[in-house]
Design an enzyme around this catalytic site. Structure first.
Site, PDB file in Angstrom:
ATOM      1  N   SER A   1     -50.757 -58.360 -46.671  1.00 29.88           N
ATOM      2  CA  SER A   1     -49.949 -58.611 -45.484  1.00 29.88           C
ATOM      3  C   SER A   1     -49.355 -57.299 -44.983  1.00 29.88           C
ATOM      4  O   SER A   1     -48.489 -56.714 -45.622  1.00 29.88           O
ATOM      5  CB  SER A   1     -48.845 -59.606 -45.824  1.00 29.88           C
ATOM      6  OG  SER A   1     -48.022 -59.827 -44.714  1.00 29.88           O
TER       7      SER A   1
ATOM      8  N   ARG B   1     -43.762 -72.487 -54.223  1.00 29.74           N
ATOM      9  CA  ARG B   1     -43.386 -72.747 -52.833  1.00 29.74           C
ATOM     10  C   ARG B   1     -44.434 -73.568 -52.074  1.00 29.74           C
ATOM     11  O   ARG B   1     -44.287 -73.780 -50.872  1.00 29.74           O
ATOM     12  CB  ARG B   1     -43.111 -71.435 -52.097  1.00 29.74           C
ATOM     13  CG  ARG B   1     -41.856 -70.744 -52.557  1.00 29.74           C
ATOM     14  CD  ARG B   1     -41.483 -69.639 -51.593  1.00 29.74           C
ATOM     15  NE  ARG B   1     -40.521 -68.723 -52.173  1.00 29.74           N
ATOM     16  CZ  ARG B   1     -40.143 -67.600 -51.586  1.00 29.74           C
ATOM     17  NH1 ARG B   1     -40.660 -67.260 -50.418  1.00 29.74           N
ATOM     18  NH2 ARG B   1     -39.263 -66.806 -52.155  1.00 29.74           N
TER      19      ARG B   1
ATOM     20  N   GLY C   1     -37.787 -61.368 -57.191  1.00 28.03           N
ATOM     21  CA  GLY C   1     -39.012 -60.622 -57.446  1.00 28.03           C
ATOM     22  C   GLY C   1     -39.063 -59.334 -56.651  1.00 28.03           C
ATOM     23  O   GLY C   1     -39.582 -58.314 -57.120  1.00 28.03           O
TER      24      GLY C   1
ATOM     25  N   LYS D   1     -44.011 -67.745 -56.963  1.00 31.84           N
ATOM     26  CA  LYS D   1     -42.694 -67.261 -56.559  1.00 31.84           C
ATOM     27  C   LYS D   1     -41.641 -67.783 -57.538  1.00 31.84           C
ATOM     28  O   LYS D   1     -41.956 -68.311 -58.599  1.00 31.84           O
ATOM     29  CB  LYS D   1     -42.389 -67.709 -55.129  1.00 31.84           C
ATOM     30  CG  LYS D   1     -43.324 -67.112 -54.078  1.00 31.84           C
ATOM     31  CD  LYS D   1     -43.034 -65.643 -53.869  1.00 31.84           C
ATOM     32  CE  LYS D   1     -43.827 -65.068 -52.706  1.00 31.84           C
ATOM     33  NZ  LYS D   1     -43.502 -63.640 -52.468  1.00 31.84           N
TER      34      LYS D   1
ATOM     35  N   SER E   1     -48.943 -59.435 -54.893  1.00 29.91           N
ATOM     36  CA  SER E   1     -47.782 -59.129 -54.055  1.00 29.91           C
ATOM     37  C   SER E   1     -47.930 -57.771 -53.389  1.00 29.91           C
ATOM     38  O   SER E   1     -48.314 -56.791 -54.046  1.00 29.91           O
ATOM     39  CB  SER E   1     -46.505 -59.146 -54.898  1.00 29.91           C
ATOM     40  OG  SER E   1     -45.394 -58.738 -54.124  1.00 29.91           O
ATOM     41  N   SER E   2     -47.590 -57.702 -52.094  1.00 29.03           N
ATOM     42  CA  SER E   2     -47.561 -56.414 -51.395  1.00 29.03           C
ATOM     43  C   SER E   2     -46.392 -55.564 -51.866  1.00 29.03           C
ATOM     44  O   SER E   2     -46.330 -54.362 -51.589  1.00 29.03           O
ATOM     45  CB  SER E   2     -47.454 -56.648 -49.887  1.00 29.03           C
ATOM     46  OG  SER E   2     -46.240 -57.289 -49.558  1.00 29.03           O
ATOM     47  N   GLN E   3     -45.458 -56.171 -52.607  1.00 29.92           N
ATOM     48  CA  GLN E   3     -44.297 -55.419 -53.102  1.00 29.92           C
ATOM     49  C   GLN E   3     -44.691 -54.346 -54.111  1.00 29.92           C
ATOM     50  O   GLN E   3     -43.950 -53.369 -54.289  1.00 29.92           O
ATOM     51  CB  GLN E   3     -43.286 -56.383 -53.700  1.00 29.92           C
ATOM     52  CG  GLN E   3     -42.656 -57.312 -52.671  1.00 29.92           C
ATOM     53  CD  GLN E   3     -41.940 -58.485 -53.292  1.00 29.92           C
ATOM     54  OE1 GLN E   3     -41.867 -58.622 -54.514  1.00 29.92           O
ATOM     55  NE2 GLN E   3     -41.406 -59.366 -52.452  1.00 29.92           N
TER      56      GLN E   3
ATOM     57  N   ASP F   1     -43.277 -66.326 -46.126  1.00 32.58           N
ATOM     58  CA  ASP F   1     -41.931 -66.867 -46.325  1.00 32.58           C
ATOM     59  C   ASP F   1     -41.585 -67.954 -45.310  1.00 32.58           C
ATOM     60  O   ASP F   1     -40.603 -68.684 -45.487  1.00 32.58           O
ATOM     61  CB  ASP F   1     -40.892 -65.748 -46.245  1.00 32.58           C
ATOM     62  CG  ASP F   1     -40.937 -64.825 -47.450  1.00 32.58           C
ATOM     63  OD1 ASP F   1     -41.573 -65.210 -48.454  1.00 32.58           O
ATOM     64  OD2 ASP F   1     -40.353 -63.724 -47.392  1.00 32.58           O
TER      65      ASP F   1
END
Length: 312
Positions: free
Chosen positions: A112, A281, A5, A277, A84-86, A250
Site C-alpha cells: 500500500s 478485523r 503494531g 491485526k 505490513s508496510s510498516q 483501516d
C-alpha cells in the site's frame, strides 16, 4: 507498546539504529503478531535479535550496534512487506540514523503506497533527503515518489544518506481514519455530518473514503471553512459495490457498516493481512453484522456482505 503494531514495528527499527540493549513487549495479541521480515533485515544490518517466546513475534530483545549496510552487496538491504508496510516505514525512518542505507522492496505483494508516501513526506518535512528509484526496462531510474501509486516488489528501492532530523514547527493534518466513522454516519443517519480540518489532497490512504462513499451513492460536498477545509456527507440511499481496499485497509470496518445499509451486495478485497491485526478485523465485523441480519462471507482476502432483506 500495548497492542500497537505500528509502534512496535517503527520503534524496533529506530532502536536498532542506536546503541545498547532494548526489550520490546506488548499486550493482548501483540505477542502473536509477526516481525519476521523486519527482524531479518535488521539482523542483516548488524542488530542482534532474540525472540523470547514465539519465534518471529514480540517480546524480543535487540542488541543494537547501529545500522551498517556496508557488508551487504551494494550496501543494499532487502525488506518484504507481505505482512505490513510498516516494516518498510520503520527502516526508512531509521536509515538516516545509520551510516547511509539503501533499501530494496522484495516479497510477493504490492505494498500500500499511501502509508509509504506519508513516511517519506514526514521525513522530508523534517529535513531528511532521499532518492526513490524504480526499475523500468531493466534500468533503475530516479522517480517522483509523489506521483507513484504502487510499491511493486523488486521494482522499487530507496537510497538514504546519514543525516539529522531537523526540529521545527509542524502542523499535523486531520486524521482521515478517525473522521471516517463520522462521515459514514452522515450517509446512513438522519442528519448530515460535517467534519472540519481534513486535507482534501491528503496522502493518507484513508482519504479514499470519500470516493468509496460517492461510488456507493452518497452525496458529498466540500467547502472552505474558517482556516480549514470542510466536508459534509448527507443521508443517502446507498448501493453495494465491489472495492479493492488494499490501499486503505483501516477503512474496512467502516465500509462494512455502510454495506449493511446499502442495497445489494458489497465485496471487499485485497485485505487478507487484516486477520493478523490486534484483532481479526475480518472476523470481528462479520460477527457483528451477522447479529443484525446481514449474510457475511469471509473470503481469502476480504468480506462479501449482503444486507438484511428488510434493512438493518
Amino acid at each position: 507498546v500495548g497492542e500497537s503494531g505500528t509502534t512496535c514495528r517503527l520503534i524496533a527499527a529506530i532502536l536498532a539504529a542506536g546503541q545498547g540493549r532494548f526489550r520490546i513487549h506488548g499486550a493482548g495479541r501483540m505477542h502473536e503478531r509477526p516481525l519476521t521480515d523486519l527482524a531479518s533485515a535488521l539482523s542483516a544490518l548488524g542488530a542482534g535479535i532474540t525472540f523470547e517466546e514465539k519465534t518471529g513475534c514480540p517480546p524480543l530483545v535487540i542488541e543494537a550496534r547501529g545500522l551498517d549496510a556496508s557488508p551487504l552487496p551494494g550496501g543494499m538491504v532487502d525488506i518484504g512487506c507481505d505482512e505490513s508496510s510498516q516494516y518498510l516505514s520503520g527502516l526508512l525512518l531509521a536509515a538516516p540514523l545509520g551510516r547511509g542505507l539503501s533499501i530494496r522492496l522484495t516479497g510477493n505483494k504490492v505494498v500500500s503506497w499511501p502509508y509509504i508516501s506519508l513516511t517519506l513526506d514526514t521525513m522530508e518535512r523534517f529535513g531528511i533527503g532521499f532518492t526513490v528509484e524504480t526499475l523500468n526496462n531493466d534500468a533503475w531510474e530516479n522517480a517522483d515518489w509523489r506521483a507513484l501509486t504502487r510499491a511493486e516488489p523488486y521494482k522499487l528501492r530507496f537510497r538514504l544518506q546519514h543525516g539529522a532530523y531537523r526540529p521545527g514547527p509542524h502542523a499535523v493534518e486531520g486524521d482521515w481514519s478517525g473522521a471516517s466513522y463520522f462521515l459514514a454516519a452522515g450517509a446512513i443517519g438522519p442528519k448530515a455530518v460535517r467534519v472540519q480540518g481534513l486535507n482534501r489532497e491528503s496522502l493518507q490512504g484513508d482519504a479514499a473514503l470519500i470516493g468509496i462513499l460517492e461510488s456507493m451513492g452518497a452525496r458529498v460536498e466540500w467547502s472552505a471553512g474558517t482556516g480549514a477545509s470542510e466536508v459534509t456527507v448527507f443521508p443517502s440511499a446507498l448501493r453495494g459495490i465491489e472495492v479493492d481496499m488494499g490501499h486503505c485497509p483501516d477503512l474496512v470496518p467502516t465500509v462494512a457498516a455502510l454495506a449493511a445499509h446499502a442495497k445489494g451486495r458489497t465485496s471487499i478485497s485485497n485485505v487478507a493481512h487484516l486477520k493478523i491485526k490486534e484483532s481479526d478485523r475480518l472476523r470481528a465485523p462479520a460477527e457483528v453484522l451477522r447479529k443484525v441480519g446481514c449474510v457475511v462471507e469471509i473470503s481469502d482476502d476480504g468480506l462479501i456482505i449482503d444486507p438484511p432483506a428488510g434493512g438493518p
